[in-house]
Design an enzyme around this catalytic site. Structure first.
Site, mmCIF file in Angstrom:
data_model
loop_
_atom_site.group_PDB
_atom_site.id
_atom_site.type_symbol
_atom_site.label_atom_id
_atom_site.label_comp_id
_atom_site.label_asym_id
_atom_site.label_seq_id
_atom_site.Cartn_x
_atom_site.Cartn_y
_atom_site.Cartn_z
ATOM 1 N N CYS A 1 3.607 -4.623 6.432
ATOM 2 C CA CYS A 1 3.182 -4.372 5.054
ATOM 3 C C CYS A 1 4.369 -3.972 4.185
ATOM 4 C CB CYS A 1 2.126 -3.275 5.010
ATOM 5 S SG CYS A 1 0.546 -3.756 5.761
ATOM 6 N N HIS B 1 0.836 -1.207 0.000
ATOM 7 C CA HIS B 1 0.000 0.000 0.000
ATOM 8 C C HIS B 1 0.868 1.253 0.000
ATOM 9 C CE1 HIS B 1 0.639 1.141 4.265
ATOM 10 N NE2 HIS B 1 0.606 -0.160 4.528
#
Length: 430
Positions: free
Chosen positions: A357, A339
């Protein structure tokens, strides 16, 4: 497989079906010609199951229908028709309903049985005819009638994660789910009714993830721009404890370009390739030491252009956070995403600061989001934590030898000499 279900899948003389050949193939129209009606020959007359022949010298070939038994009642609507044709140079098969209408279907490539193209009607009487012709040119014909069971009250719904017309990445597994757990000793019967065809042909196999979910992946990533169709001929199929499949399921999809992402913790870079050529190198920041990213091969599960990450329940009031996120692409059920992270752009390419992430810049996040599809593979290398199988669509995190162990049928490697096998055409969806 249970002895009580032998009539569903039996072969001539009670032979066990051959190990599954996992060549995903295009059905050849010419092959289906062997299933067309053909009852001509030297003899006429005879009752159910009887062999017909004429002439002074008996025909060399013989034909017998071995299942379902002649005049059998309460036959499952999914039944295969088993037969034995000996000393035959040509064998044809035909199944007709009580109105005389021919039922479409196909011969099993392994021989010895015929499978209808869809679930038979409940409470209907059918007549099967098999004709065998020997090298003497003389034909013999066997016929047998049976009646299917009444519609069962307990039915299992079969669903597909993917729908018709979807375009997915080269790492996308085919995912089929059942509305009720399929007992282990019924899974081989179910898997025999699950077929995959691709253009071009590619080797692959089904793998049971759980009693309610089975997936298919090819041996290697799908070839870019392949056409893939799969079906589950579950209508009327026994699934244990008096439950039966509700309906057949068929899905046609397409594979997109080969977009593959590789993230290297050592260089803090993501390399994006398309059809084997590098199209972008992106600086990244991975999980910090206390919350490392997982190393392994994953695929994009879902894409969210805008979302909110809320980790208070997981991390508590001190470590938890609630943050608006752009261009998120889920990789694991545990919450690992690729992301955009504008707050870490200064660290991207240099140091890991995320909670697990793959952080990229806003500009790179937007670009990547527009390049990818569900099912595109992502491999992360060199982190402190290994990806746990089951944490996402981890089918590609297993080696091929390990993956085939999840099949309910024995695995027999495809060879260069194998020809594409014929399969019944889809006739119903659910």
């Amino acid at each position: 497989m249970r002895a009580s279900q032998d009539q569903l899948t039996q072969r001539a003389n009670g032979r066990r079906p051959a190990p599954v050949r996992i060549l995903v193939a295009v059905v050849l129209a010419g092959v289906l010609a062997v299933t067309s009606a053909c009852t001509g020959g030297e003899g006429t007359g005879g009752g159910p199951g009887n062999v017909q022949g004429g002439g002074e010298k008996p025909p060399k070939a013989t034909a017998t229908i071995t299942g379902p038994a002649a005049d059998a009642k309460d036959v499952p609507a999914s039944t295969a028709i088993a037969f034995d044709a000996k000393d035959a140079t040509e064998t044809t098969f035909e199944l007709k309903d009580s109105t005389g209408k021919t039922v479409e279907g196909a011969l099993d490539p392994a021989g010895g049985s015929w499978l209808p193209g869809g679930a038979l009607k409940y409470g209907e009487t059918y007549t099967a005819t098999v004709t065998a012709t020997g090298d003497d040119g003389k034909a013999v014909t066997a016929t047998s009638a049976f009646t299917t069971m009444a519609k069962p009250s307990k039915q299992v719904r079969v669903t597909s994660f993917l729908g018709d017309g979807q375009v997915v990445g080269v790492g996308m597994p085919l995912i089929v789910k059942f509305g009720r757990a399929v007992p282990e000793d019924y899974r081989d019967d179910v898997q025999r009714r699950m077929t995959v065809r691709s253009e071009p042909a590619q080797e692959g196999i089904w793998h049971w993830v759980s009693p309610t979910e089975v997936r298919f992946r090819p041996k290697e990533f799908w070839q870019a721009n392949s056409k893939v169709s799969y079906r589950v001929q579950a209508g009327g199929l026994p699934m244990g404890d008096g439950w039966y499949g509700r309906a057949d399921l068929s899905v046609d999809i397409k594979i997109g370009p080969a977009t593959v992402m590789t993230v290297d913790n050592k260089t803090k870079r993501m390399t994006v390739t398309r059809d084997g050529k590098v199209i972008r190198t992106i600086p990244v920041s991975l999980g910090k030491k206390s919350t490392p990213s997982s190393s392994g091969t994953m695929v994009v599960i879902e894409k969210l252009k805008e979302t909110v990450f809320d980790t208070f329940a997981e991390l508590g009031p001190e470590e938890g956070y609630r943050t608006d996120i752009d261009f998120a692409q889920r990789l694991t059920w545990g919450g690992e995403f690729i992301h955009a992270a504008p707050w870490s752009e200064g660290q991207q390419g240099r140091v890991n600061v995320s909670h697990g992430c793959v952080n990229v810049s806003m500009a790179e996040g937007a670009w990547l989001f527009n390049q990818t599809r569900i099912g595109d593979p992502v491999t992360v290398k060199g982190t402190e934590r290994k990806l746990q199988n089951g944490n996402g669509w981890t089918d590609w995190n297993m080696g091929w030898e390990e993956y085939v162990k999840g099949s309910a049928l024995p695995y027999e490697p495809a060879t260069a000499e194998q020809s594409p096998s014929a399969e019944p055409e889809p006739s119903a969806t659910s």
